[in-house]
Scaffold this motif. Structure first.
Motif, PDB file in Angstrom:
ATOM      1  N   TRP A   1       0.840  -1.201   0.000  1.00  0.00           N
ATOM      2  CA  TRP A   1       0.000   0.000   0.000  1.00  0.00           C
ATOM      3  C   TRP A   1       0.876   1.252   0.000  1.00  0.00           C
ATOM      4  N   ALA A   2       1.900   1.253   0.844  1.00  0.00           N
ATOM      5  CA  ALA A   2       2.764   2.423   0.956  1.00  0.00           C
ATOM      6  C   ALA A   2       3.593   2.644  -0.304  1.00  0.00           C
TER       7      ALA A   2
ATOM      8  N   PRO B   1       5.699  10.483  -1.776  1.00  0.00           N
ATOM      9  CA  PRO B   1       6.597  11.641  -1.619  1.00  0.00           C
ATOM     10  C   PRO B   1       7.545  11.494  -0.424  1.00  0.00           C
ATOM     11  N   LEU B   2       7.074  10.819   0.639  1.00  0.00           N
ATOM     12  CA  LEU B   2       7.925  10.598   1.807  1.00  0.00           C
ATOM     13  C   LEU B   2       9.041   9.611   1.477  1.00  0.00           C
ATOM     14  N   ILE B   3       8.695   8.553   0.717  1.00  0.00           N
ATOM     15  CA  ILE B   3       9.696   7.572   0.301  1.00  0.00           C
ATOM     16  C   ILE B   3      10.724   8.232  -0.618  1.00  0.00           C
ATOM     17  N   GLU B   4      10.235   9.101  -1.492  1.00  0.00           N
ATOM     18  CA  GLU B   4      11.147   9.818  -2.394  1.00  0.00           C
ATOM     19  C   GLU B   4      12.138  10.656  -1.601  1.00  0.00           C
ATOM     20  N   LYS B   5      11.664  11.330  -0.575  1.00  0.00           N
ATOM     21  CA  LYS B   5      12.532  12.190   0.218  1.00  0.00           C
ATOM     22  C   LYS B   5      13.521  11.373   1.052  1.00  0.00           C
TER      23      LYS B   5
ATOM     24  N   ARG C   1       8.809   9.171  -7.060  1.00  0.00           N
ATOM     25  CA  ARG C   1       7.443   8.889  -6.598  1.00  0.00           C
ATOM     26  C   ARG C   1       6.559   8.238  -7.656  1.00  0.00           C
ATOM     27  N   ASP C   2       6.925   8.346  -8.925  1.00  0.00           N
ATOM     28  CA  ASP C   2       6.098   7.751  -9.985  1.00  0.00           C
ATOM     29  C   ASP C   2       6.583   6.381 -10.439  1.00  0.00           C
ATOM     30  N   ALA C   3       7.734   5.954  -9.979  1.00  0.00           N
ATOM     31  CA  ALA C   3       8.302   4.680 -10.449  1.00  0.00           C
ATOM     32  C   ALA C   3       7.545   3.499  -9.861  1.00  0.00           C
ATOM     33  N   ASP C   4       7.192   2.546 -10.717  1.00  0.00           N
ATOM     34  CA  ASP C   4       6.601   1.297 -10.241  1.00  0.00           C
ATOM     35  C   ASP C   4       7.621   0.539  -9.400  1.00  0.00           C
ATOM     36  N   LEU C   5       7.194   0.039  -8.260  1.00  0.00           N
ATOM     37  CA  LEU C   5       8.068  -0.747  -7.398  1.00  0.00           C
ATOM     38  C   LEU C   5       7.512  -2.159  -7.261  1.00  0.00           C
ATOM     39  N   PRO C   6       8.386  -3.150  -7.138  1.00  0.00           N
ATOM     40  CA  PRO C   6       7.897  -4.523  -7.005  1.00  0.00           C
ATOM     41  C   PRO C   6       7.124  -4.707  -5.705  1.00  0.00           C
ATOM     42  N   LYS C   7       6.090  -5.531  -5.775  1.00  0.00           N
ATOM     43  CA  LYS C   7       5.292  -5.845  -4.591  1.00  0.00           C
ATOM     44  C   LYS C   7       5.992  -6.914  -3.756  1.00  0.00           C
ATOM     45  N   TYR C   8       5.681  -6.932  -2.478  1.00  0.00           N
ATOM     46  CA  TYR C   8       6.186  -7.986  -1.598  1.00  0.00           C
ATOM     47  C   TYR C   8       5.107  -9.045  -1.393  1.00  0.00           C
ATOM     48  N   HIS C   9       5.561 -10.248  -1.108  1.00  0.00           N
ATOM     49  CA  HIS C   9       4.647 -11.372  -0.924  1.00  0.00           C
ATOM     50  C   HIS C   9       4.760 -11.881   0.509  1.00  0.00           C
ATOM     51  N   ALA C  10       3.615 -12.190   1.094  1.00  0.00           N
ATOM     52  CA  ALA C  10       3.600 -12.645   2.487  1.00  0.00           C
ATOM     53  C   ALA C  10       4.188 -14.038   2.656  1.00  0.00           C
ATOM     54  N   ARG C  11       4.108 -14.851   1.594  1.00  0.00           N
ATOM     55  CA  ARG C  11       4.627 -16.217   1.668  1.00  0.00           C
ATOM     56  C   ARG C  11       5.722 -16.389   0.618  1.00  0.00           C
ATOM     57  N   PRO C  12       6.991 -16.329   1.020  1.00  0.00           N
ATOM     58  CA  PRO C  12       8.088 -16.440   0.041  1.00  0.00           C
ATOM     59  C   PRO C  12       8.097 -17.785  -0.648  1.00  0.00           C
ATOM     60  N   LEU C  13       8.798 -17.839  -1.761  1.00  0.00           N
ATOM     61  CA  LEU C  13       8.854 -19.057  -2.560  1.00  0.00           C
ATOM     62  C   LEU C  13       9.405 -20.231  -1.755  1.00  0.00           C
ATOM     63  N   THR C  14      10.416 -19.988  -0.944  1.00  0.00           N
ATOM     64  CA  THR C  14      11.009 -21.078  -0.169  1.00  0.00           C
ATOM     65  C   THR C  14       9.990 -21.710   0.775  1.00  0.00           C
ATOM     66  N   LEU C  15       9.085 -20.909   1.327  1.00  0.00           N
ATOM     67  CA  LEU C  15       8.051 -21.434   2.218  1.00  0.00           C
ATOM     68  C   LEU C  15       6.996 -22.201   1.430  1.00  0.00           C
TER      69      LEU C  15
END
Length: 445
Positions: free
Chosen positions: A147-148, A158-162, A168-182
């Motif tokens: 979300w952030a 804007p806070l992350i940019e600072k 602030r406009d760049a797409d960032l990869p999402k995180y996953h709650a269950r990693p591949l190893t799990l």
């Protein structure tokens, strides 16, 4: 003197343990030697922004030659290099064994290693390279992190940019709650004993991206391989170190290489092939690690046993033959050939893989996306990255295919973001894919 070698390019080990490697006067001498050769050649003018910056710097100097350019003005040239290796492998006629001995990417790496030693790499940029730490911390709160990090979130971006310097406009990869190893521990696909390639065994090196950000890549690879008779296990001792490599931390990368290679050596000796899921990571294991640790037998053995996932599937197709069950995909695929797949010098294995799908409708683009790992999301680089990747985004937009794929997931997302800035009638794909995911889809897996 001949222009260019007639022999295959070779790369020398990186002498990062030699004190001369960090000697600023000797570094400057080598920068000037190589920049002068590049200035007289200019074949790399359209690869990335490093070379236009270099040529403009020299052309706009008092004499129009390198002798009137201050060494303090070299940094923007270095900062624009993404270590894609395309100049070394596809353009430069003066790479070793030519007597000019020109290796532009590893010269940029040396410059950054000196910067790191002097404490000049910004703290914020170094935090982005801590992929294992960041992935582990994000996992329990993946929803909140995503979300952030959403670029539509005008409260947090804007806070992350600072704080971190991420645009602030760049797409960032999402995180996953269950990693591949799990997930791999609980979701073990049944191996097809009737498949022609039954009997093969492979370790899937998860990579930080597939482990923490997109486990579907690894799950798809495992299902495809199991359907084709390959027994697999998922391993992930640590990140390959490419993020640290980009910032000049070669000592740390070498330490990681030794650790991972020692851990995997017993399995390699048992005949297991090591398969990387992301081209950058495969490039590290195959080529960069042996150049950092040329005397480490474990690193050499791991390098010889490592394959890119697309490369491995094509090896099955050529030798034993693929298991039945592939069906056409509607709407066609735009496929981007990742630079670090090209740098492995294995040919267009992603193209060959997707051509295994019946009635394959492909638009193949072999040109830099402009992303360059964490480089393309930084505030000072984002618009440049989109500019470099615009020819790719334009071709993808004009192709109008239903699917957009690349062996490099970050490149695919960057291309898609570039497509949004180009007019066109066809719909832009809502998501991007790794080629192995599309093969799994064609199998109905």
């Amino acid at each position: 003197m001949a222009e260019g070698s007639l022999e295959a390019p070779i790369r020398h080990p990186i002498p990062w343990q030699d004190p001369d490697f960090y000697d600023e006067a000797k570094l400057d001498e080598e920068l000037r030697r190589i920049f002068d050769i590049c200035h007289g050649c200019r074949r790399c003018f359209n690869l990335c922004d490093s070379f236009p910056r270099l040529f403009d710097l020299i052309d706009e100097s008092e004499s129009g030659e390198l002798d009137t350019v201050s060494s303090t003005d070299f940094k923007p040239v270095v900062d624009a290099c993404t270590l894609c290796d395309m100049c070394f492998l596809t353009k430069c006629p003066y790479v070793p064994p030519h007597e000019f001995n020109l290796d532009f990417p590893h010269l940029m790496l040396r410059y950054r290693a000196v910067e790191l030693k002097k404490g000049e790499i910004p703290w914020s940029e170094r935090q982005l390279t801590e992929t294992d730490r960041n992935g582990s911390l994000a996992r329990p709160v993946a929803g909140l992190c995503n979300w952030a990090a959403d670029n539509k979130n005008r409260l947090t971006r804007p806070l992350i940019e600072k704080a971190l310097g991420v645009h602030r406009d760049a797409d960032l990869p999402k995180y996953h709650a269950r990693p591949l190893t799990l997930q791999a521990k609980s979701e073990v696909p049944e191996v097809n004993r009737a498949a022609p390639a039954f009997g093969r065994k492979a370790l899937l090196y998860a990579t930080c991206f597939s482990n923490y950000n997109d486990p579907d890549i690894g799950l798809a690879a495992r299902k495809v391989l199991a359907h084709n008779g390959v027994d697999t296990e998922v391993v992930y001792p640590a990140c390959c170190g490419m993020p640290q490599m980009e910032h000049g931390d070669v000592a740390r990368v070498a330490e990681t290489a030794r650790k991972v290679a020692a851990e995997l050596r017993p399995r390699v000796d048992e005949g297991w092939t090591v398969i990387g899921l992301v081209p950058s990571c495969v490039l590290m294991l195959k080529f960069e690690w042996p150049l950092l640790c040329p005397d480490d037998d474990n690193v050499k053995a791991l390098s010889a046993a490592t394959r890119d996932i697309d490369e491995y599937v094509i090896d099955i197709a050529r030798n034993e033959g693929m298991a039945a069950g592939l069906k056409p995909l509607d709407g066609g695929v735009t496929l981007h050939i990742a630079c670090h797949a090209r740098a492995q010098n294995i040919g267009q294995k992603s193209t060959e893989l997707l051509k295994l799908i019946p009635e394959a409708d492909l638009k193949v683009i072999e040109r830099c996306s402009g992303h360059g790992g964490s480089w393309g999301v930084m505030k000072q680089n984002f618009e440049v990255a989109l500019k470099v990747g615009k020819p790719v985004a334009r071709q993808a937009r004009q192709a109008g295919k239903a699917y957009l794929a690349s062996g490099c997931p970050l490149a695919a997302d960057h291309i898609r973001q570039g497509m949004e800035r180009i007019d066109g009638e066809a719909a832009i794909p809502a998501e991007t894919h790794h080629p192995i995911e599309l093969l799994a889809k064609a199998y109905g897996l």
